[in-house]
Design a protein around this motif. Structure first.
Motif, mmCIF file in Angstrom:
data_model
loop_
_atom_site.group_PDB
_atom_site.id
_atom_site.type_symbol
_atom_site.label_atom_id
_atom_site.label_comp_id
_atom_site.label_asym_id
_atom_site.label_seq_id
_atom_site.Cartn_x
_atom_site.Cartn_y
_atom_site.Cartn_z
ATOM 1 N N CYS A 24 2.873 65.051 -28.698
ATOM 2 C CA CYS A 24 1.414 65.179 -28.726
ATOM 3 C C CYS A 24 0.993 66.417 -27.943
ATOM 4 N N SER A 58 -5.183 61.880 -29.891
ATOM 5 C CA SER A 58 -5.211 63.204 -30.515
ATOM 6 C C SER A 58 -4.476 63.166 -31.858
ATOM 7 N N CYS A 118 -3.498 59.130 -26.280
ATOM 8 C CA CYS A 118 -4.789 59.825 -26.128
ATOM 9 C C CYS A 118 -5.552 59.969 -27.434
ATOM 10 N N CYS A 167 -2.198 60.023 -31.658
ATOM 11 C CA CYS A 167 -1.352 59.779 -30.490
ATOM 12 C C CYS A 167 -1.591 58.368 -29.972
ATOM 13 N N GLY A 188 -1.910 67.082 -27.277
ATOM 14 C CA GLY A 188 -3.070 66.709 -26.467
ATOM 15 C C GLY A 188 -2.683 66.250 -25.071
ATOM 16 N N CYS A 189 -1.680 65.326 -24.987
ATOM 17 C CA CYS A 189 -1.348 64.742 -23.679
ATOM 18 C C CYS A 189 0.134 64.886 -23.337
#
Ligand SMILES: [Zn+2]
Length: 400
Positions: free
Chosen positions: A45, A8, A6, A3, A47-48
């Motif tokens: 993503c 990820s 972040c 990403c 993750g974020c």
């Protein structure tokens, strides 16, 4: 890949617009058919929640010599003026020796308005031609890419840092954000303006997806980035510019409480699930339907022998034309204001560009690619509308 925000690796394909040429690569006649194609895919993503392209065309290719001029449309210039006036009134009205740094300052339209309010101004613009236009009109502009290294070389801090429509582009995302933290005075305000992904999805404005826009932000996701660099957004407001842009007001972390209106916007995002993967998938489905609907419309009109011209040759129009497969079988010309595009051809679909006012023919239908100027276009073309010329908007923005 990781990403861009972040780092990820938990990324998933959300929107696939196929192989497309670089959409700002307007072609000279001899280059038609030789333009390279690149994947145009938005990944999400987990993750974020930041939506982003997985393929990057090098920034030197994309921003070394672009031909977009922000001063060309009155509504954009008016918007930039309103931003300058608001920032000055709210934060720096009575301050002497105030200064502003504009990142991606284009032809200096934004800085011109700050200059008239008494600011010491400096622009950073990566396009050589555009930087030259700004300097010639008395707006001091460095022809460089902004990043941490440049912020350190400048060796000074600013009351206001402005970045309009650049945070989408950033390949050097963290270096640029860190550079802003470095160049922002302790009491300074960073004004960040970005296309608002929530609004893009609501307007079905998928043509805002193109290779120059590497990232697609909501408030939640831009704050992930800002917070990582010790910056915090304390206020935000939605503007109709570019069909839906967010104007965020940012300081060093811990300076201000979040405003009520920015809290309301954050709540609307979570209420509408604007940052959920499923929302992106539903958007991708609607884009496929739009293609079917648009081709059906254009086929029906062509079968009746009607002539259709494109209105505007905006960069984003090429995403739409290439994804739909709308070329010269439908549109005879793209009628454009920006004289830097005179005589060129659109990448991929190879539709010839003519400059507004230089063509005596009038079509039966204008297929409006510059839909974000809907009000301006309808107001300027009342006579044609009265004569029965249709203005069709493939992307039809909400009024707000
Ligand atoms: Zn992420």
């Amino acid at each position: 890949m990781n990403c861009r925000v972040c780092e990820s690796t938990n990324l998933e394909l959300a929107i696939d617009l196929g192989q497309q040429p670089w959409c700002n690569h307007f072609l000279k006649k001899e280059d038609v058919g030789h333009e390279p194609y690149y994947p145009l895919r938005v990944i999400y993503c987990h993750g974020c929640a930041t939506a982003q392209l997985d393929y990057t065309i090098p920034k030197e290719t994309m921003f070394g010599n672009h031909t977009y001029l922000s001063g060309i449309t009155k509504s954009l210039s008016d918007h930039f003026q309103a931003v300058a006036v608001e920032v000055d009134k709210r934060f720096f009205y009575s301050i002497p020796d105030k200064s502003v740094l504009d990142i991606g300052s284009n032809d200096g339209t934004q800085l011109k308005h700050f200059k008239s309010l008494g600011y010491d101004i400096l622009g950073i613009e990566s396009s050589k031609t555009t930087a030259q236009i700004a300097n010639e009109s008395g707006i001091k502009t460095l022809n460089e890419f902004f990043n941490l290294d440049l912020a350190r070389r400048l060796g000074r801090k600013f009351h206001v840092i402005n970045a309009a429509g650049v945070f989408f582009h950033l390949e050097e995302l963290h270096s640029v954000t860190e550079g802003i933290r470095e160049a922002l005075r302790d009491d300074g305000v960073f004004v960040i303006q970005f296309l608002y992904m929530k609004r893009i999805m609501e307007n079905l404005a998928f043509d805002q997806i193109y290779h120059e826009h590497l990232l697609y932000y909501n408030l939640k996701t831009i704050e992930v980035l800002l917070n990582r660099h010790g910056l915090a957004m304390f206020d935000a407001t939605l503007s109709p510019i570019h069909g839906g842009s967010m104007i965020g007001f940012v300081t060093h972390a811990g300076k201000h409480m979040p405003s009520a209106r920015s809290e309301a916007l954050r709540q609307a995002e979570s209420g509408d699930r604007s940052n959920d993967f499923e929302t992106y998938l539903a958007f991708a489905q609607r884009i496929k339907q739009m293609k079917v609907e648009n081709l059906a419309y254009l086929d029906a009109e062509k079968n009746q022998g009607l002539r259709i011209f494109g209105m505007g040759a905006p960069v984003k129009g090429n995403t739409l034309l290439n994804y739909f497969g709308v070329g010269t079988q439908y549109l005879d010309y793209l009628v454009e204001k920006n004289e830097l595009r005179r005589g060129l051809y659109s990448p991929g679909m190879h539709i010839p560009i003519v400059i507004e006012g230089e063509l005596s023919e009038v079509p039966d239908i204008y297929y409006v690619l510059a839909w974000n100027f809907k009000k301006e276009i309808l107001a300027n073309n009342q006579l044609l509308i009265e004569r029965g010329v249709e203005f069709y908007f493939p992307v039809n923005p909400k009024e707000f």
